[in-house]
Design an enzyme around this catalytic site. Structure first.
Site, PDB file in Angstrom:
ATOM      1  N   ASN A 193       0.807  -1.226   0.000  1.00 16.49           N
ATOM      2  CA  ASN A 193       0.000   0.000   0.000  1.00 16.49           C
ATOM      3  C   ASN A 193       0.838   1.271   0.000  1.00 16.49           C
ATOM      4  O   ASN A 193       0.326   2.336   0.294  1.00 16.49           O
ATOM      5  CB  ASN A 193      -0.941   0.008   1.203  1.00 16.49           C
ATOM      6  CG  ASN A 193      -1.756  -1.258   1.272  1.00 16.49           C
ATOM      7  OD1 ASN A 193      -1.716  -1.970   2.259  1.00 16.49           O
ATOM      8  ND2 ASN A 193      -2.444  -1.571   0.182  1.00 16.49           N
ATOM      9  N   ARG A 211       4.767   7.506  -1.110  1.00 18.58           N
ATOM     10  CA  ARG A 211       3.429   8.004  -0.824  1.00 18.58           C
ATOM     11  C   ARG A 211       2.557   6.880  -0.271  1.00 18.58           C
ATOM     12  O   ARG A 211       2.630   5.744  -0.742  1.00 18.58           O
ATOM     13  CB  ARG A 211       2.788   8.568  -2.088  1.00 18.58           C
ATOM     14  CG  ARG A 211       3.215   9.997  -2.375  1.00 18.58           C
ATOM     15  CD  ARG A 211       2.575  10.506  -3.642  1.00 18.58           C
ATOM     16  NE  ARG A 211       2.951   9.680  -4.786  1.00 18.58           N
ATOM     17  CZ  ARG A 211       2.067   9.180  -5.638  1.00 18.58           C
ATOM     18  NH1 ARG A 211       0.792   9.429  -5.511  1.00 18.58           N
ATOM     19  NH2 ARG A 211       2.475   8.430  -6.641  1.00 18.58           N
ATOM     20  N   VAL A 212       1.749   7.207   0.696  1.00 17.51           N
ATOM     21  CA  VAL A 212       0.943   6.196   1.354  1.00 17.51           C
ATOM     22  C   VAL A 212      -0.442   6.181   0.736  1.00 17.51           C
ATOM     23  O   VAL A 212      -1.067   7.217   0.563  1.00 17.51           O
ATOM     24  CB  VAL A 212       0.823   6.512   2.852  1.00 17.51           C
ATOM     25  CG1 VAL A 212      -0.017   5.468   3.537  1.00 17.51           C
ATOM     26  CG2 VAL A 212       2.184   6.591   3.485  1.00 17.51           C
ATOM     27  N   CYS A 213      -0.901   4.983   0.380  1.00 19.76           N
ATOM     28  CA  CYS A 213      -2.247   4.857  -0.193  1.00 19.76           C
ATOM     29  C   CYS A 213      -3.126   4.208   0.854  1.00 19.76           C
ATOM     30  O   CYS A 213      -3.060   3.007   1.081  1.00 19.76           O
ATOM     31  CB  CYS A 213      -2.190   4.005  -1.457  1.00 19.76           C
ATOM     32  SG  CYS A 213      -3.802   3.709  -2.151  1.00 19.76           S
ATOM     33  N   ILE A 214      -3.913   5.022   1.515  1.00 11.84           N
ATOM     34  CA  ILE A 214      -4.735   4.507   2.610  1.00 11.84           C
ATOM     35  C   ILE A 214      -6.013   5.326   2.625  1.00 11.84           C
ATOM     36  O   ILE A 214      -5.989   6.526   2.391  1.00 11.84           O
ATOM     37  CB  ILE A 214      -3.927   4.576   3.919  1.00 11.84           C
ATOM     38  CG1 ILE A 214      -4.736   4.193   5.126  1.00 11.84           C
ATOM     39  CG2 ILE A 214      -3.327   5.918   4.129  1.00 11.84           C
ATOM     40  CD1 ILE A 214      -3.873   4.120   6.389  1.00 11.84           C
TER      41      ILE A 214
END
Lengths: 596, 167
Positions: free
Chosen positions: B81, B87-90
């Site tokens: 993720n 970059r964080v995909c949450i």
């Protein structure tokens, strides 16, 4: 120092330039002085004056003149000689640049990279549009007129850029809780000065309009008005901000807090809206006037103006829709959700979940959650559900929602950015080999944009390209550098030559990367023989001062920073210690297993 | 605008300093710009990221908390993720309107009642249990599903790098 393509052009430095200008001016003065020393020199222009002066001059010697007469004579000569006129104009420009520099040093100090970039973009944009205006629309024929327009626009552009710069700086300052009082005063003084100067420019435009006709007056007037409005807008926003900050520093008593919040919401909203709309409409009228006034429907200039018109029109439309949505939500709020009663407020002693501040008056949603009126309103404008429990509220404004629902809900930052960058590329060599290729990027920087991390897609793609080569450098650093170099190769070179390094914050924690060896080495520890955990002496981490670090929130920002830094260091040390101990234990277990 | 965001960030900073959640530190990188924070996150115990201290940058919009901040790890990361640039995909970081993957329910997304602390705690649980459906890093997602041993090895390497211990 990063490589700057513009500076590689043989542009002289400011010091050399001003020196050369001064020398040229003194040479001209000397030349003029020589001319008037000649006995048969007389005023070529003023004949009536000439008659009586002539006798005088023949009688006395040329050295007998008074100083003021001497100076005025020199000046007359210089205005007659084309070469001297040009040097004088050059000198004026030189003064102008020096003045700009002085103001920058005095008020802004060093400019940040994003401000420089912003300034450069604005400057070229301005030059580009004004060039089109002077030669495409006004269509001036005489060099004097060109000169007059040039000086007008230099003054105007100078003020525009200063006001833009002040706005950027204000927005940056508003990100910080500890701005010194003096920088506010300086910035405010500059803004007030710009505003006052725009009043002066207004007088000038009336004066010129008196001779040049109504159209000329209006062309000048729009620009002055725009300048004044933009500056005033910044001043008012600034005042609001200062008021806000002052309120924050004084401990908010219950009544005080409530009053500001309730007042600030709609007032600042309407101020913002009015200023934005007025500026846009004036700009629109200005462009329409330009388009209609001269018969330029089929030319390059009209194309540019039409593009600008289209952009302005869309902006106005967007603002209008947004405002309609705002009104709708506000009405809905007022009609359907009652204010919470005193008992309800007491029962629910929490702060407002949106701004985390004390609640004295609140609106109650059907699900029972309480929020400040203004907080709730600004949230419901973009999303129609309760922030806490996500219960959907039926506030779909039918007219707006049907038209374009995604428009209203996407991230406002994205929204303001996307349509504003026009990128033209002309590849001449495709048609004829000797034609040049060029690209022009017209960027319209919006008022709300503060995100200096924001990049256009081109830069982003380039940055990613660089980052695949150097993954240890944060993207933002690469983008900052790319803004300057505008070329992947140059940035890569900068990295390889060590001119571009990861900011220290990351370097402390991250791995040091040496490009020539293509290996990862550590920068903090000496290289230990691999896997021998006993050689690591786990650092003595002082536990006693960390206890003090944990439970304090200092009033002074430098102390806060220091404490935060210490806590971070402590955490990494602790983690490292734990990790090594664990590895040691694992190694011991493995050894004993091997022995048995 | 920025004034109320500033006040709220200050309140959050204060809270995170006075009652820090276990294994999390966060605060402004430099108080001249209160809208850029750095957070240190300790890898959750009992997972392949255990023991690591991962630095990440949080950038807040001027209208925070109406819009979510952006979060990006500044160390090397390998996780289904997390994009390869960190970059964080949450879902908690996505504004209610936009849904890049097209499957999240709006209940999981950003709302102004969320906070830095909640974001960081969700990131910790994301480190422990990757969400298979949103493949920000396809390679990592594939490896996580098919070759857990190799995945753990890479995670171990990353943990050591963040601690400054040679691999």
């Amino acid at each position: 120092m990063p490589v700057v393509p513009l500076e590689r052009l043989p542009l002289p430095s400011l010091r050399v330039y001003s020196f050369v200008s001064v020398v040229a001016l003194s040479a001209c003065t000397y030349y003029a002085a020589q001319i008037i020393k000649e006995p048969n020199w007389n005023y070529p222009g003023d004949f009536d004056k000439n008659d009586d002066n002539f006798e005088n001059r023949n009688g006395t010697d040329s050295d007998g003149r008074t100083v003021s007469q001497f100076v005025s004579d020199i000046f007359t000569v210089m205005t007659r000689e084309p070469v001297c006129v040009w040097t004088m104009i050059n000198m004026a420009f030189c003064w102008f640049i020096l003045l700009g520099r002085a103001v920058q040093k005095l008020v802004f100090g060093d400019l940040r990279v994003s401000e420089q970039q912003q300034l450069r973009d604005k400057f070229w944009n301005f030059v580009f549009y004004k060039f089109i205006f002077v030669f495409g629309i006004i269509n001036v024929q005489y060099i004097d007129e060109v000169l007059l327009w040039c000086s007008w626009f230099s003054l105007l552009g100078f003020l525009h850029l200063l006001s833009q710069l002040s706005k950027d700086r204000f927005e940056y300052l508003s990100f910080s809780p500890r701005t010194p009082f003096w920088s506010h005063v300086k910035l405010m003084a500059l803004l007030a000065a710009i505003f006052a100067l725009s009043g002066f420019m207004f007088v000038v435009s009336i004066f010129v309009g008196f001779f040049g006709g109504l159209n000329t007056f209006f062309f000048m007037f729009y620009e002055v008005l725009l300048l004044a409005i933009r500056t005033l807008h910044v001043i008012i926003r600034y005042a609001f901000h200062l008021y806000d900050v002052r309120n924050e520093t004084t401990p908010p008593t219950a009544t005080d807090d409530n009053r500001t919040l309730d007042k600030r919401g709609p007032v600042s909203y309407y101020v913002e809206l009015t200023f934005d709309l007025t500026a846009l409409i004036i700009d629109l009228i200005h462009h329409l006037h330009m388009l209609l006034w001269s018969n330029i429907f089929l030319s390059m200039a009209s194309l540019v103006i039409c593009m600008q018109l289209r952009f302005l029109f869309h902006e106005i439309q967007r603002k209008y829709k947004k405002h309609r949505n705002y009104l709708w939500v506000r009405n809905h709020l007022e009609q359907n959700y009652p204010m919470a009663t005193k008992a309800e407020l007491q029962e629910n002693s929490d702060n407002c979940a949106i701004c985390w501040e004390n609640m004295d008056a609140a609106r109650k949603l059907p699900c029972g959650h309480l929020f400040h009126n203004t907080c709730l309103l600004s949230w419901l404008e973009q999303d129609t559900s309760c922030p806490t429990c996500r219960m959907t509220l039926n506030i779909q404004n039918p007219s707006v929602a049907n038209m374009e629902p995604p428009e209203l809900q996407t991230d406002p930052q994205e929204n303001t950015r996307r349509p504003f960058n026009h990128f033209f590329h002309f590849d001449g060599s495709r048609y004829v080999s000797w034609l040049p290729s060029f690209s022009v990027e017209v960027s319209h920087v919006q008022a709300i944009r503060q995100n200096h991390m924001a990049t256009n897609s081109q830069l982003d793609a380039m940055a990613r390209q660089v980052q695949t080569l150097f993954p240890h450098i944060p993207l933002s650093t690469i983008i900052e550098d790319l803004r300057v170099t505008r070329s992947v190769e140059l940035t890569v070179e900068n990295v390889l030559d060590g001119r571009l390094i990861a900011p220290p914050m990351f370097r402390d924690l991250d791995i040091d990367w040496t490009p020539d060896r293509n290996t990862f080495t550590l920068n903090s520890e000496p290289e230990p023989s691999a896997r021998n955990w006993d050689e690591y002496n786990t650092e003595n981490v002082e536990t006693e001062d960390t206890a003090a670090l944990g439970s304090r929130f200092s009033k002074s920002s430098t102390e806060r920073e220091k404490i935060l830094h210490k806590r971070k260091e402590h955490m990494i040390k602790q983690a490292r210690k734990r990790y090594i101990e664990k590895q040691k234990a694992a190694a011991v277990v493995a050894k004993s297993e091997l022995q048995s | 605008m920025a004034g109320s965001a500033l006040r709220r960030l200050m309140a959050e900073y204060k809270q995170l300093t006075l009652n820090p959640p276990e294994g999390i530190i966060a605060g402004p990188i430099n108080e001249e710009n209160f809208f850029e924070w750095e957070a240190l996150i300790t890898g959750p115990e009992g997972t392949c990221f255990e023991g690591g201290v991962f630095p990440a940058k949080l950038v807040f919009p001027p209208d925070y908390p109406l819009s979510p901040p952006k979060m990006q790890f500044t160390c090397e990361m390998f996780h289904p993720n997390i994009y390869s640039d960190g970059r964080v995909c949450i879902s908690i970081l996505h504004a209610p309107g936009d849904d890049p993957m097209g499957y999240e329910s709006s209940a999981e997304r950003w709302s102004p009642v969320q906070s830095v602390e909640k974001i960081l705690l969700s990131v910790v649980s994301m480190l422990a249990e990757p969400n298979d459906e949103s493949g920000a890093n396809v390679d990592a997602a594939k490896m996580w599903r098919e070759n857990r041993i190799e995945f753990n090895k890479i995670a171990e390497k990353i943990v050591r790098r963040t601690l400054g211990i040679p691999t």
